[in-house]
Design an enzyme around this catalytic site. Structure first.
Site, PDB file in Angstrom:
ATOM      1  N   HIS B 118     -25.465 -39.849 -12.905  1.00  0.00           N
ATOM      2  CA  HIS B 118     -25.554 -38.407 -13.155  1.00  0.00           C
ATOM      3  C   HIS B 118     -26.909 -37.298 -11.798  1.00  0.00           C
ATOM      4  O   HIS B 118     -26.239 -36.442 -11.235  1.00  0.00           O
ATOM      5  CB  HIS B 118     -26.039 -37.766 -14.199  1.00  0.00           C
ATOM      6  CG  HIS B 118     -25.355 -36.283 -14.708  1.00  0.00           C
ATOM      7  ND1 HIS B 118     -25.009 -35.635 -15.841  1.00  0.00           N
ATOM      8  CD2 HIS B 118     -26.683 -35.274 -14.592  1.00  0.00           C
ATOM      9  CE1 HIS B 118     -24.694 -34.470 -16.116  1.00  0.00           C
ATOM     10  NE2 HIS B 118     -26.133 -34.315 -14.751  1.00  0.00           N
ATOM     11  N   GLU B 119     -27.833 -37.976 -12.035  1.00  0.00           N
ATOM     12  CA  GLU B 119     -28.729 -37.025 -11.129  1.00  0.00           C
ATOM     13  C   GLU B 119     -28.671 -37.635 -10.018  1.00  0.00           C
ATOM     14  O   GLU B 119     -28.425 -36.764  -9.088  1.00  0.00           O
ATOM     15  CB  GLU B 119     -29.834 -37.198 -11.499  1.00  0.00           C
ATOM     16  CG  GLU B 119     -30.524 -37.348 -12.972  1.00  0.00           C
ATOM     17  CD  GLU B 119     -30.358 -35.916 -13.236  1.00  0.00           C
ATOM     18  OE1 GLU B 119     -30.183 -35.228 -14.564  1.00  0.00           O
ATOM     19  OE2 GLU B 119     -30.610 -34.910 -12.428  1.00  0.00           O
ATOM     20  N   HIS B 122     -26.132 -34.615  -8.853  1.00  0.00           N
ATOM     21  CA  HIS B 122     -26.713 -33.187  -7.923  1.00  0.00           C
ATOM     22  C   HIS B 122     -26.741 -33.892  -6.610  1.00  0.00           C
ATOM     23  O   HIS B 122     -27.295 -32.870  -6.104  1.00  0.00           O
ATOM     24  CB  HIS B 122     -27.873 -33.535  -9.302  1.00  0.00           C
ATOM     25  CG  HIS B 122     -27.143 -32.743 -10.418  1.00  0.00           C
ATOM     26  ND1 HIS B 122     -26.554 -31.701 -11.047  1.00  0.00           N
ATOM     27  CD2 HIS B 122     -27.911 -32.909 -11.602  1.00  0.00           C
ATOM     28  CE1 HIS B 122     -26.351 -31.289 -11.455  1.00  0.00           C
ATOM     29  NE2 HIS B 122     -26.807 -32.228 -12.901  1.00  0.00           N
ATOM     30  N   HIS B 128     -22.720 -29.287 -11.675  1.00  0.00           N
ATOM     31  CA  HIS B 128     -22.336 -29.340 -13.673  1.00  0.00           C
ATOM     32  C   HIS B 128     -20.919 -28.909 -13.888  1.00  0.00           C
ATOM     33  O   HIS B 128     -19.844 -28.601 -13.470  1.00  0.00           O
ATOM     34  CB  HIS B 128     -22.897 -28.819 -15.140  1.00  0.00           C
ATOM     35  CG  HIS B 128     -24.672 -29.509 -14.837  1.00  0.00           C
ATOM     36  ND1 HIS B 128     -25.585 -28.565 -15.311  1.00  0.00           N
ATOM     37  CD2 HIS B 128     -24.578 -30.987 -14.827  1.00  0.00           C
ATOM     38  CE1 HIS B 128     -26.368 -29.653 -15.838  1.00  0.00           C
ATOM     39  NE2 HIS B 128     -26.279 -30.875 -14.812  1.00  0.00           N
ATOM     40  N   ASP B 189      -6.940 -47.353 -33.824  1.00  0.00           N
ATOM     41  CA  ASP B 189      -8.226 -48.723 -34.444  1.00  0.00           C
ATOM     42  C   ASP B 189      -8.219 -47.813 -35.347  1.00  0.00           C
ATOM     43  O   ASP B 189      -8.388 -49.408 -36.263  1.00  0.00           O
ATOM     44  CB  ASP B 189      -9.156 -48.632 -32.723  1.00  0.00           C
ATOM     45  CG  ASP B 189      -8.957 -48.569 -31.814  1.00  0.00           C
ATOM     46  OD1 ASP B 189      -7.379 -49.785 -31.373  1.00  0.00           O
ATOM     47  OD2 ASP B 189      -9.549 -48.340 -30.670  1.00  0.00           O
TER      48      ASP B 189
END
Lengths: 85, 368
Positions: B118-119, B122, B128, B189
């Site tokens: 995720h970082e 950036h 985001h 499920d």
């Protein structure tokens, strides 16, 4: 001592208020651009920032720190702001 | 998705791991960082090379509270896990991880590979995304690392800055796709009520249905309950406003959005014999306070008040639920009726007269 006990609900409200302010300051405050010329946009109110955050997370846009909004603010997350980049 | 322009003006980028967390072996940290960068190089022309000295484009470090000259600070355990800066000089491209968190390679604590991926989004110029299924969604959500974590939203975002990988036949690992809500052949499920909602579970996803209005929401299970695994096999709401989720011989108890401490536990703590390895489906009859667990062609009955399995079980399902002769995938109770699911079919069953009222398509609750 005779100090009045803090009313738990009041205490919670203060905690929630601090959580909201810290969260909005950290993730929903657009950092001023020193190079910006001319009129500056007005500072957004807490309600406006809250609405923006609620919109971003797909919550009901109430502008108020309702339980679902507070719950979302407590989730572990990335420290990069959601706006302003 | 959102982008912070401009991205890097070059495709060959360097990275340096400045220090380590004591939570993981150095080797595991190296692997997690390398794998997190590979997530992005798989879908772009970007190439990442590690350096061990000097200033790299992407400097990776662990710190707590105020750390070095970084303009941002960390806040102790939980809360903010990490942050990174968009492409540029100085702090540009750097990624910092909060050492007060519990960094792991699995689902406990916070998975370093997932947070790093995720970082690095950036660090490469993404901001985001408000798509809950995206890696660039701001909140942490555990996804099994064996699955490719980029959603179509993430791929569109990064390729809008760098383009796709040149000349690569589209060998992209299959990105996790969301199940189609109105697939006529859909099966589930597990299904459970959650107060006035009905939750349908399948793989990594769940649908939330509000009977009475057309809203159907598709979410990631981990967006609500990060520590629950995908592929839940059975679930039911008991009489104490709690939900129990079952997978294999383990079960979790959820109250509201919290997984109660001490779980998962083994299902034999409920009274199942050792030979029972998994639960197919479960439903609590709100009128009697008894829960039926369906396994193969048999079922067990559990008394929620005495917290014990009733004697005389297992019994053959079809004997007590005439018409329910197939393996039960999922079952829930709504307005007194039981709804038994098998594949793309469901049967509405009236427990008072012990009769199937009608057969319906499994997707009937989704207002397709």
């Amino acid at each position: 001592s005779n100090a009045l006990p803090i009313h738990p609900e009041k205490h919670n409200n203060e905690e929630d208020e601090k959580l909201v302010q810290d969260y909005l300051n950290q993730f929903y405050t657009v950092e001023p651009d020193p190079k910006q010329l001319g009129w500056k946009t007005h500072d957004e109110s807490t309600a406006e920032k809250l609405q923006k955050m609620q919109q971003f997370f797909g919550l009901k846009v109430t502008g108020k720190p309702d339980p679902a909004t507070l719950e979302m603010m407590k989730k572990p997350r990335c420290g990069v702001p959601d706006v302003g980049l | 998705y959102g982008v912070t322009l401009p991205g890097w003006k070059k495709n060959k980028l360097t990275y340096r791991i400045v220090n380590y967390t004591p939570d993981m072996s150095k080797e595991d940290v190296d692997k997690a960082i390398q794998k997190a960068l590979k997530v992005w190089s798989t879908v772009t022309p970007l190439i990442f090379t590690r350096i061990r000295e000097g200033v790299a484009d992407i400097m990776i470090a662990f710190g707590t509270k105020a750390h070095g000259h970084c303009p941002r600070y960390f806040d102790g355990p939980l809360g903010v896990l990490a942050h990174a800066f968009p492409p540029g000089n100085g702090f540009g491209g750097d990624a910092h991880f909060d050492e007060d968190e519990d960094w792991t390679t699995g689902s406990a604590g916070f998975n370093l590979f997932l947070v790093a991926a995720h970082e690095f989004g950036h660090a490469l110029g993404l901001s985001h995304s408000n798509d809950q299924r995206a890696l660039m969604f701001p909140n942490y959500a555990y996804v099994s690392p064996s699955e490719f974590p980029l959603s179509p939203d993430d791929i569109n975002g990064i390729q809008s800055i760098y383009g796709s990988r040149p000349n690569a036949p589209d060998k992209r690992p299959a990105t996790p796709t969301s199940p189609k809500t109105c697939d006529s052949q859909i099966s589930f499920d597990a299904i459970t009520t959650l107060r006035r909602e009905i939750i349908f579970l399948k793989g990594r996803h769940l649908w939330r249905v509000y009977p009475g209005n057309s809203e159907v929401e598709l979410e990631l299970i981990s967006a609500f309950w990060p520590t629950l695994p995908p592929g839940i096999q059975a679930a039911y709401e008991n009489t104490k406003d709690q939900i129990l989720f079952f997978k294999g011989n383990k079960f979790w108890v959820i109250s509201g959005y919290r997984v109660l401490l001490g779980y998962p536990k083994n299902i034999n703590t409920l009274g199942f014999p050792k030979g029972v390895k998994k639960i197919d489906a479960a439903v609590c009859n709100k009128d009697t306070g008894k829960t039926d667990f369906f396994i193969g062609d048999k079922y067990w009955r559990y008394d929620e008040n005495s917290q014990s399995m009733e004697t005389g079980y297992p019994r053959r399902t079809v004997n007590d639920f005439p018409g329910i002769s197939q393996k039960v995938d999922a079952v829930f109770q709504q307005k007194g009726f039981f709804y038994f699911f098998h594949g793309s079919k469901q049967w509405e069953f009236d427990p008072t007269v012990k009769k199937v009222i009608r057969e319906i398509k499994s997707s009937s609750w989704f207002n397709c």
